[in-house]
Scaffold this motif. Sequence first.
Motif, PDB file in Angstrom:
ATOM      1  N   PHE A   1      13.350   3.738   9.691  1.00 46.23           N
ATOM      2  CA  PHE A   1      14.420   4.713   9.511  1.00 46.23           C
ATOM      3  C   PHE A   1      14.922   4.887   8.080  1.00 46.23           C
ATOM      4  O   PHE A   1      15.632   5.847   7.803  1.00 46.23           O
ATOM      5  CB  PHE A   1      15.608   4.362  10.420  1.00 46.23           C
ATOM      6  CG  PHE A   1      15.267   4.417  11.874  1.00 46.23           C
ATOM      7  CD1 PHE A   1      14.966   5.619  12.487  1.00 46.23           C
ATOM      8  CD2 PHE A   1      15.236   3.264  12.635  1.00 46.23           C
ATOM      9  CE1 PHE A   1      14.638   5.681  13.836  1.00 46.23           C
ATOM     10  CE2 PHE A   1      14.910   3.312  13.994  1.00 46.23           C
ATOM     11  CZ  PHE A   1      14.615   4.525  14.592  1.00 46.23           C
ATOM     12  N   ASN A   2      14.606   3.971   7.191  1.00 46.65           N
ATOM     13  CA  ASN A   2      15.151   4.067   5.836  1.00 46.65           C
ATOM     14  C   ASN A   2      14.107   4.528   4.828  1.00 46.65           C
ATOM     15  O   ASN A   2      12.907   4.278   4.986  1.00 46.65           O
ATOM     16  CB  ASN A   2      15.726   2.719   5.385  1.00 46.65           C
ATOM     17  CG  ASN A   2      17.041   2.416   6.070  1.00 46.65           C
ATOM     18  OD1 ASN A   2      17.779   3.318   6.430  1.00 46.65           O
ATOM     19  ND2 ASN A   2      17.327   1.136   6.245  1.00 46.65           N
ATOM     20  N   SER A   3      14.578   5.170   3.780  1.00 42.61           N
ATOM     21  CA  SER A   3      13.695   5.598   2.697  1.00 42.61           C
ATOM     22  C   SER A   3      13.159   4.385   1.956  1.00 42.61           C
ATOM     23  O   SER A   3      13.718   3.283   2.020  1.00 42.61           O
ATOM     24  CB  SER A   3      14.464   6.490   1.724  1.00 42.61           C
ATOM     25  OG  SER A   3      15.454   5.713   1.048  1.00 42.61           O
ATOM     26  N   SER A   4      12.065   4.576   1.213  1.00 43.09           N
ATOM     27  CA  SER A   4      11.496   3.467   0.440  1.00 43.09           C
ATOM     28  C   SER A   4      12.484   2.987  -0.619  1.00 43.09           C
ATOM     29  O   SER A   4      12.518   1.799  -0.956  1.00 43.09           O
ATOM     30  CB  SER A   4      10.168   3.885  -0.211  1.00 43.09           C
ATOM     31  OG  SER A   4      10.311   5.067  -0.965  1.00 43.09           O
ATOM     32  N   GLU A   5      13.323   3.893  -1.126  1.00 45.22           N
ATOM     33  CA  GLU A   5      14.328   3.509  -2.118  1.00 45.22           C
ATOM     34  C   GLU A   5      15.354   2.548  -1.501  1.00 45.22           C
ATOM     35  O   GLU A   5      15.708   1.527  -2.093  1.00 45.22           O
ATOM     36  CB  GLU A   5      15.021   4.745  -2.673  1.00 45.22           C
ATOM     37  CG  GLU A   5      16.032   4.426  -3.764  1.00 45.22           C
ATOM     38  CD  GLU A   5      16.665   5.677  -4.364  1.00 45.22           C
ATOM     39  OE1 GLU A   5      16.380   6.785  -3.851  1.00 45.22           O
ATOM     40  OE2 GLU A   5      17.430   5.552  -5.325  1.00 45.22           O
ATOM     41  N   LYS A   6      15.803   2.884  -0.297  1.00 45.03           N
ATOM     42  CA  LYS A   6      16.779   2.025   0.372  1.00 45.03           C
ATOM     43  C   LYS A   6      16.141   0.701   0.804  1.00 45.03           C
ATOM     44  O   LYS A   6      16.784  -0.348   0.773  1.00 45.03           O
ATOM     45  CB  LYS A   6      17.379   2.751   1.578  1.00 45.03           C
ATOM     46  CG  LYS A   6      18.684   2.134   2.057  1.00 45.03           C
ATOM     47  CD  LYS A   6      19.460   3.079   2.954  1.00 45.03           C
ATOM     48  CE  LYS A   6      20.834   2.494   3.278  1.00 45.03           C
ATOM     49  NZ  LYS A   6      21.619   3.404   4.128  1.00 45.03           N
ATOM     50  N   ARG A   7      14.876   0.745   1.202  1.00 46.42           N
ATOM     51  CA  ARG A   7      14.168  -0.492   1.571  1.00 46.42           C
ATOM     52  C   ARG A   7      14.055  -1.416   0.372  1.00 46.42           C
ATOM     53  O   ARG A   7      14.205  -2.631   0.490  1.00 46.42           O
ATOM     54  CB  ARG A   7      12.778  -0.171   2.138  1.00 46.42           C
ATOM     55  CG  ARG A   7      12.803   0.585   3.455  1.00 46.42           C
ATOM     56  CD  ARG A   7      11.483   0.476   4.212  1.00 46.42           C
ATOM     57  NE  ARG A   7      10.331   0.965   3.483  1.00 46.42           N
ATOM     58  CZ  ARG A   7       9.912   2.223   3.477  1.00 46.42           C
ATOM     59  NH1 ARG A   7      10.584   3.162   4.146  1.00 46.42           N
ATOM     60  NH2 ARG A   7       8.827   2.572   2.812  1.00 46.42           N
ATOM     61  N   LEU A   8      13.801  -0.837  -0.806  1.00 43.40           N
ATOM     62  CA  LEU A   8      13.708  -1.644  -2.021  1.00 43.40           C
ATOM     63  C   LEU A   8      15.061  -2.275  -2.346  1.00 43.40           C
ATOM     64  O   LEU A   8      15.132  -3.470  -2.689  1.00 43.40           O
ATOM     65  CB  LEU A   8      13.228  -0.791  -3.196  1.00 43.40           C
ATOM     66  CG  LEU A   8      13.165  -1.508  -4.550  1.00 43.40           C
ATOM     67  CD1 LEU A   8      12.193  -2.683  -4.506  1.00 43.40           C
ATOM     68  CD2 LEU A   8      12.781  -0.531  -5.663  1.00 43.40           C
ATOM     69  N   ALA A   9      16.134  -1.495  -2.221  1.00 42.57           N
ATOM     70  CA  ALA A   9      17.474  -2.026  -2.501  1.00 42.57           C
ATOM     71  C   ALA A   9      17.784  -3.207  -1.577  1.00 42.57           C
ATOM     72  O   ALA A   9      18.276  -4.251  -2.017  1.00 42.57           O
ATOM     73  CB  ALA A   9      18.516  -0.922  -2.327  1.00 42.57           C
ATOM     74  N   ARG A  10      17.481  -3.058  -0.287  1.00 40.55           N
ATOM     75  CA  ARG A  10      17.738  -4.139   0.677  1.00 40.55           C
ATOM     76  C   ARG A  10      16.897  -5.365   0.353  1.00 40.55           C
ATOM     77  O   ARG A  10      17.371  -6.498   0.413  1.00 40.55           O
ATOM     78  CB  ARG A  10      17.429  -3.636   2.097  1.00 40.55           C
ATOM     79  CG  ARG A  10      17.588  -4.704   3.173  1.00 40.55           C
ATOM     80  CD  ARG A  10      17.389  -4.104   4.570  1.00 40.55           C
ATOM     81  NE  ARG A  10      17.404  -5.164   5.575  1.00 40.55           N
ATOM     82  CZ  ARG A  10      16.311  -5.780   6.017  1.00 40.55           C
ATOM     83  NH1 ARG A  10      15.127  -5.462   5.529  1.00 40.55           N
ATOM     84  NH2 ARG A  10      16.407  -6.725   6.931  1.00 40.55           N
ATOM     85  N   LEU A  11      15.630  -5.150  -0.006  1.00 38.64           N
ATOM     86  CA  LEU A  11      14.752  -6.269  -0.330  1.00 38.64           C
ATOM     87  C   LEU A  11      15.265  -7.042  -1.548  1.00 38.64           C
ATOM     88  O   LEU A  11      15.271  -8.279  -1.562  1.00 38.64           O
ATOM     89  CB  LEU A  11      13.325  -5.770  -0.585  1.00 38.64           C
ATOM     90  CG  LEU A  11      12.296  -6.830  -1.015  1.00 38.64           C
ATOM     91  CD1 LEU A  11      12.161  -7.924   0.048  1.00 38.64           C
ATOM     92  CD2 LEU A  11      10.950  -6.182  -1.290  1.00 38.64           C
ATOM     93  N   LEU A  12      15.710  -6.326  -2.580  1.00 33.62           N
ATOM     94  CA  LEU A  12      16.236  -6.989  -3.770  1.00 33.62           C
ATOM     95  C   LEU A  12      17.458  -7.837  -3.434  1.00 33.62           C
ATOM     96  O   LEU A  12      17.609  -8.967  -3.927  1.00 33.62           O
ATOM     97  CB  LEU A  12      16.593  -5.951  -4.836  1.00 33.62           C
ATOM     98  CG  LEU A  12      15.418  -5.201  -5.481  1.00 33.62           C
ATOM     99  CD1 LEU A  12      15.928  -4.099  -6.401  1.00 33.62           C
ATOM    100  CD2 LEU A  12      14.498  -6.150  -6.233  1.00 33.62           C
TER     101      LEU A  12
END
Length: 226
Positions: free
Chosen positions: A139-150
């Motif tokens: 459900f999330n964009s790759s940008e938001k996935r990157l933010a969560r991963l960081l």
Amino acid sequence: MPKAPKGTFDPKTFLAKVGDGKAILKFDKNQVVFSHGDAADTVFYIQKGKIKVLVVSEQGKEAVVGIMEPGQFFGEGCLNGHPLRISTTVAMEQCVITSIAKPAMLATLKGEPKFSELFMGYFLSRNSRIEEDLIDQLFNSSEKRLARLLLLLANFGKDGVAQPIAVQISQETLAEMIGTTRSRVSFFMNKFRKLGFITYNGKIEVHNSLLNAVLYDKPEIVRDDD
């Protein structure tokens, strides 16, 4: 000599010491702990360092699917009847790891309630993380996935201060973990740095503003990919 009372069993002490069916192992950076196809007969517990988990497709493409940290178990698939390893694990830095042979692990889980509680707590936490990762991927964009991963890699707390990611991690690895390209990760990392969400100079330092942007769905981080 009388045995110590059963209630004195300490799971952390048990995991930190050599014993029957247990060993303390040291791994250097980039050293393989186990490889895909190896016999699965041991559970591992990380005392120090970080381990990355890799899988390889039939076409030979390699991808990082997880990073394990101190206090976490890995290789527990052997307890579920898996005869062979389905992934490869590699030390990301110098690591100290406790190996527990399958029979010793099963006996301790059966005989020591405190250890069972510790392991089940880890297992439930990991299952929740897998569910969250799946929802994130769907459900999330790759940008938001990157933010969560960081934020996850930095073990971001609630104290509001910058948190450094302890090990060096490449943009290629970040891309593999969120299912996008290295060029997209590079674009987002530069964007995050310009917005003041991270400091990126060799090592990545995550700031409270990134947490706020994710939690409160700020427009700086988009929901849908371009």
